[in-house]
Design a protein around this motif. Structure first.
Motif, PDB file in Angstrom:
ATOM      1  N   GLY A  13     -32.549  37.849  24.286  1.00  0.00           N
ATOM      2  CA  GLY A  13     -32.333  37.073  23.543  1.00  0.00           C
ATOM      3  C   GLY A  13     -31.585  36.913  22.233  1.00  0.00           C
ATOM      4  O   GLY A  13     -31.304  37.952  21.909  1.00  0.00           O
ATOM      5  N   GLU A  14     -31.050  35.791  21.791  1.00  0.00           N
ATOM      6  CA  GLU A  14     -31.228  35.603  20.456  1.00  0.00           C
ATOM      7  C   GLU A  14     -31.482  35.003  19.690  1.00  0.00           C
ATOM      8  O   GLU A  14     -30.671  35.659  18.717  1.00  0.00           O
ATOM      9  N   TYR A  15     -32.467  35.123  19.373  1.00  0.00           N
ATOM     10  CA  TYR A  15     -33.930  35.254  18.251  1.00  0.00           C
ATOM     11  C   TYR A  15     -34.604  35.569  18.779  1.00  0.00           C
ATOM     12  O   TYR A  15     -35.640  35.320  19.697  1.00  0.00           O
ATOM     13  N   TRP A  16     -35.478  36.132  17.174  1.00  0.00           N
ATOM     14  CA  TRP A  16     -36.381  37.117  17.043  1.00  0.00           C
ATOM     15  C   TRP A  16     -37.730  36.666  17.637  1.00  0.00           C
ATOM     16  O   TRP A  16     -38.873  37.166  18.555  1.00  0.00           O
TER      17      TRP A  16
ATOM     18  N   ARG B 200     -31.435  32.006   7.766  1.00  0.00           N
ATOM     19  CA  ARG B 200     -30.929  33.619   7.594  1.00  0.00           C
ATOM     20  C   ARG B 200     -30.983  34.166   7.408  1.00  0.00           C
ATOM     21  O   ARG B 200     -30.453  35.380   6.887  1.00  0.00           O
ATOM     22  N   ASP B 201     -32.488  34.743   7.737  1.00  0.00           N
ATOM     23  CA  ASP B 201     -32.651  36.181   8.393  1.00  0.00           C
ATOM     24  C   ASP B 201     -32.384  36.913  10.069  1.00  0.00           C
ATOM     25  O   ASP B 201     -32.937  36.196  10.379  1.00  0.00           O
ATOM     26  N   HIS B 202     -32.570  38.331   9.734  1.00  0.00           N
ATOM     27  CA  HIS B 202     -31.796  38.725  10.332  1.00  0.00           C
ATOM     28  C   HIS B 202     -32.069  39.769  11.386  1.00  0.00           C
ATOM     29  O   HIS B 202     -32.432  40.872   9.754  1.00  0.00           O
ATOM     30  N   VAL B 203     -32.819  40.282  11.822  1.00  0.00           N
ATOM     31  CA  VAL B 203     -33.153  42.018  12.585  1.00  0.00           C
ATOM     32  C   VAL B 203     -32.056  42.882  12.956  1.00  0.00           C
ATOM     33  O   VAL B 203     -32.225  42.274  14.430  1.00  0.00           O
TER      34      VAL B 203
ATOM     35  N   ASN C 106     -34.258  35.751  13.186  1.00  0.00           N
ATOM     36  CA  ASN C 106     -35.481  35.434  12.689  1.00  0.00           C
ATOM     37  C   ASN C 106     -35.518  33.805  12.176  1.00  0.00           C
ATOM     38  O   ASN C 106     -35.624  33.948  10.977  1.00  0.00           O
ATOM     39  N   ARG C 107     -36.204  32.725  13.685  1.00  0.00           N
ATOM     40  CA  ARG C 107     -35.926  31.925  13.041  1.00  0.00           C
ATOM     41  C   ARG C 107     -37.473  31.385  12.335  1.00  0.00           C
ATOM     42  O   ARG C 107     -38.004  30.496  11.241  1.00  0.00           O
TER      43      ARG C 107
END
Length: 162
Positions: free
Chosen positions: A159-162, A104-107, A98-99
Motif C-alpha cells: 500500500g501507499e499509506y501506513w 507529513r509523516d513518513h515511515v 502515515n496519515r
C-alpha cells in the motif's frame, strides 16, 4: 482492504499524546520521518512491542532525529525497544505516508533478521514485548501491523499509506 487487528491510534489519551507530539515536531522537524521494522529471529518469529501510551501490538521503530540516518535510527530503535541487534543488512521494504499521525509523516519500513541480546524489561514506554510465531500473533495486533505482514508474505500488494 484488510480489516484485521485494532486501529493504531484510538481513544482520547492516545489521540491527544500523538497530536501533542506532532505539534512539537512541527517546530523541531520540517517533515517527520520514522523507521519501523519487521524483525525476525532465527526461528522465523516476529518481534512485537506493546507500548504504554497507545493500544495494540506494533513492530518496533520510532522517529528519526536531526542528523541521524535512517539506518542509525533503525539500529537505535531496535536496540532501545527490544535489545535487538541486526544481523546482516536491513532490507528496505517500502516507504509509507502515515496519515494516522499527520499529513507529513513518513515511515521507512524494513525487513531485518535479528538476535535479542537480553530480554526487554518493561518500562515507561514499553509495557511488554516478545517474539511471536506468525500463526500465533497476539489478539490486539494493530491493523497496520497485520497489513505489513500480509504485504511481506505477498498475500496483498504494497500500500501507499501506513
Amino acid at each position: 482492504m484488510v480489516e484485521q487487528g485494532i486501529p493504531e491510534v484510538t481513544g482520547g489519551r492516545a489521540r491527544i499524546l500523538v497530536w501533542l507530539m506532532h505539534k512539537a515536531f512541527i517546530v523541531t522537524r520540517g517533515m517527520t520521518m520514522g523507521v519501523r521494522a519487521a524483525c525476525f529471529d532465527e526461528e522465523g518469529r516476529i518481534f512485537l512491542v506493546r507500548h504504554t501510551y497507545v493500544p495494540g501490538w506494533y513492530m518496533p521503530g520510532g522517529g528519526m532525529e536531526r542528523g541521524e540516518t535512517a539506518l542509525q535510527a533503525l539500529h537505535k530503535e531496535l536496540r532501545e525497544e527490544g535489545n535487538l541487534e541486526v544481523l546482516g543488512v536491513p532490507e528496505l521494504f517500502h516507504v509509507y505516508l502515515n496519515r494516522n499521525a499527520s499529513k507529513r509523516d513518513h515511515v521507512l519500513f524494513y525487513k531485518v533478521n535479528v538476535n535479542q541480546t537480553a530480554p526487554r524489561a518493561a518500562d515507561y514506554e514499553i509495557a511488554e514485548s516478545g517474539f511471536f510465531a506468525l500463526d500465533a500473533l497476539p489478539p490486539e495486533v494493530t491493523q497496520a501491523t497485520a497489513r505489513r505482514l500480509q504485504e511481506l508474505s505477498g498475500k496483498i500488494e504494497k500500500g501507499e499509506y501506513w
